[in-house]
Design an enzyme around this catalytic site. Sequence first.
Site, PDB file in Angstrom:
ATOM      1  N   SER A  45      34.318  31.868  39.792  1.00 50.22           N
ATOM      2  CA  SER A  45      33.708  33.047  39.156  1.00 50.22           C
ATOM      3  C   SER A  45      33.271  34.067  40.213  1.00 50.22           C
ATOM      4  CB  SER A  45      32.537  32.642  38.258  1.00 50.22           C
ATOM      5  OG  SER A  45      31.543  31.975  38.994  1.00 50.22           O
ATOM      6  N   GLU A  46      32.833  33.604  41.390  1.00 46.32           N
ATOM      7  CA  GLU A  46      32.522  34.537  42.476  1.00 46.32           C
ATOM      8  C   GLU A  46      32.899  33.981  43.836  1.00 46.32           C
ATOM      9  OE1 GLU A  46      30.495  37.431  39.979  1.00 46.32           O
ATOM     10  OE2 GLU A  46      30.381  35.250  39.914  1.00 46.32           O
ATOM     11  N   THR A  47      33.356  34.885  44.693  1.00 43.67           N
ATOM     12  CA  THR A  47      33.520  34.596  46.116  1.00 43.67           C
ATOM     13  C   THR A  47      32.610  35.564  46.870  1.00 43.67           C
ATOM     14  OG1 THR A  47      35.803  33.827  45.873  1.00 43.67           O
ATOM     15  CG2 THR A  47      35.134  34.567  48.060  1.00 43.67           C
TER      16      THR A  47
END
Length: 288
Positions: A45-47
């Site tokens: 969902s996030e980097t």
Amino acid sequence: MEIPVFTVDAFTNRPFSGNPAAVCLLENDLDEALHQKIATEMNLSETAFIRKLHPGDDFTKSSCFGLRWFTPASEVPLCGHATLASAAVLFHIKKNANPVLTFVTLSGELKARQVEEHIVLDLPLYVTYPQVLQEVEELIKAAVGDMIVQDLRYSPDTKKLLVRLSDAYERSVLEELQVSAQRFLSAEKTGKVKGLILTLKGKSSGKQKGHDFYSRYFSPWYGVLEDPVTGSAHAVLSSYWSEQLGKKEMLAFQCSRRGGELKISVRSDGRVDIAGQIAIVLKGNLTF
């Protein structure tokens, strides 16, 4: 080129639960287009990308860094769990001994500190305003069908819509609700809503220490159908539930399949401390 990369499960102390984020440590400037390519490759969902702000900065010794967050589809202005994950990499892997780390981000300066087993994030607190049902009726219908909605709020700063379900519902109803977030995209095309929060009052009472409220969070507009545990959504939920419950200290649980717990402390300066635990599950290098 080699970039150290880590996967950290945030808002949990157990591997393979909570919310996973990839964290990249940038020793040098990274070509702008590569940020998005890497985030799409990592497919979480996030980097998060931590960068040095000045020549001579050091991931072990410095206390202030730049931080950006990307979903597989786009850059986002705020991400709590990937900030928690970034602080964890600096504190636990880089053995950064500073008591407080500061991240310069699109949402201003965010601070992280260690308190016993938790990492505490200092985040902006976002107020919500009553929202007229007619404007978002199709979206609500797509999300919860004919379920009873007790309150409807909107946070203009974050473009998040908060949908409080009736107190008559149990936690299991929220957990088992089948949500087809892909349908939100055709129901809401105006650009007004970029995230939808479903929330439910908890069963915490004076003697019984339970969770004060439950939630689930959906952001298909950013390419995230359901986010497992969401710090930025709790920057909105904290102000709402603090007002509703008359409490500054709260314990929250996000009822996604992976699940995660957040300790909340609403401050008097318009900000909120959100604390969570972490589990580091992967260490490696990106090579290209």
